[in-house]
Design a protein around this motif. Structure first.
Motif, PDB file in Angstrom:
ATOM      1  N   UNK A  34      64.806  66.659  31.586  1.00 19.89           N
ATOM      2  CA  UNK A  34      63.796  66.764  32.327  1.00 19.89           C
ATOM      3  C   UNK A  34      64.286  68.330  33.092  1.00 19.89           C
ATOM      4  N   UNK A  35      65.252  68.238  33.685  1.00 16.48           N
ATOM      5  CA  UNK A  35      65.824  69.435  34.612  1.00 16.48           C
ATOM      6  C   UNK A  35      65.807  70.668  33.805  1.00 16.48           C
ATOM      7  N   UNK A  36      66.632  70.366  32.532  1.00 21.31           N
ATOM      8  CA  UNK A  36      66.695  71.511  31.488  1.00 21.31           C
ATOM      9  C   UNK A  36      65.457  72.277  31.141  1.00 21.31           C
ATOM     10  N   UNK A  37      64.493  71.239  30.915  1.00 23.38           N
ATOM     11  CA  UNK A  37      63.103  71.890  30.447  1.00 23.38           C
ATOM     12  C   UNK A  37      62.262  72.498  31.400  1.00 23.38           C
ATOM     13  N   UNK A  61      73.345  72.592  35.186  1.00 23.08           N
ATOM     14  CA  UNK A  61      73.452  71.125  34.237  1.00 23.08           C
ATOM     15  C   UNK A  61      74.013  71.355  33.060  1.00 23.08           C
ATOM     16  N   UNK A  62      74.192  72.508  32.367  1.00 20.45           N
ATOM     17  CA  UNK A  62      74.773  72.860  31.166  1.00 20.45           C
ATOM     18  C   UNK A  62      76.114  72.366  31.419  1.00 20.45           C
ATOM     19  N   UNK A 112      75.798  77.141  23.281  1.00 17.62           N
ATOM     20  CA  UNK A 112      75.994  75.863  24.356  1.00 17.62           C
ATOM     21  C   UNK A 112      74.690  75.163  24.442  1.00 17.62           C
ATOM     22  N   UNK A 113      73.673  75.726  24.135  1.00 18.86           N
ATOM     23  CA  UNK A 113      72.339  75.185  24.199  1.00 18.86           C
ATOM     24  C   UNK A 113      72.152  74.128  23.197  1.00 18.86           C
ATOM     25  N   UNK A 114      72.637  74.664  21.944  1.00 19.47           N
ATOM     26  CA  UNK A 114      72.669  73.863  20.821  1.00 19.47           C
ATOM     27  C   UNK A 114      73.494  72.767  21.016  1.00 19.47           C
TER      28      UNK A 114
END
Length: 174
Positions: A41-44, A112-113, A160-162
């Protein structure tokens, strides 16, 4: 301040392994999923808010109507309003960071990442806490520099996102 977000978020995940005796297996499983859903939720949402903020500040003559329309557009781009609820696009007004700390919301998904990478390492080989402590000892003040110094990946790359998407997909499937 940005880097403190990494410590806060990572500690949530690292504490899971140490609470098993207190919460039991089912309690830990539920708390793990809750933390992962919260992180997703935070990431999006925070990424969407960062996109909104960037475009809002670039607007020649902003108005409430234009900002509402912009948030509605971004909600669509990020898939945040599948039911077309007209009140969702009004959510930007509740984000105090826009008014008090402009351009801070992006810190949440970036941190968060890093926090997720620490958790991934904790699950993979039990080294998450060591990575966390290495990050704490960093003399860098920014997230990307501190991550690099601590041996973590750059949190703002496509790769990294993938990796995060694959990790979260695997965690939710488990």
């Amino acid at each position: 301040i940005d880097l403190a977000e990494v410590f806060s978020q990572a500690m949530q995940f690292l504490s899971l392994a140490r609470l098993r005796d207190v919460l039991g297996e089912e309690g830990i499983s539920q708390l793990r999923l809750l933390n992962l859903y919260d992180m997703l939720d935070t990431l999006v949402w925070q990424s969407a808010y960062a996109a909104f903020e960037e475009r809002a500040f670039a607007m020649a003559e902003p108005s409430v109507e234009k900002l509402n329309a912009l948030m509605e557009e971004i909600d669509g781009e990020f898939g945040l309003n599948p039911d077309n609820d007209p009140t969702v696009a009004l959510s930007w007004i509740d984000i105090t960071h826009f008014f008090e700390q402009p351009f801070y919301v992006i810190s949440y998904p970036v941190s968060g990442c890093c926090a997720l990478e620490i958790y991934e390492r904790e699950l993979a080989d039990g080294t998450g806490l060591q990575e966390y402590l290495r990050l704490v000892e960093s003399e860098e003040i920014g997230i990307v520099g501190a991550a690099r110094e601590a041996g973590l990946q750059n949190p703002v790359t496509d790769a990294r996102v993938r990796d995060i998407a694959a990790f979260l997909d695997a965690q939710f499937a488990a």
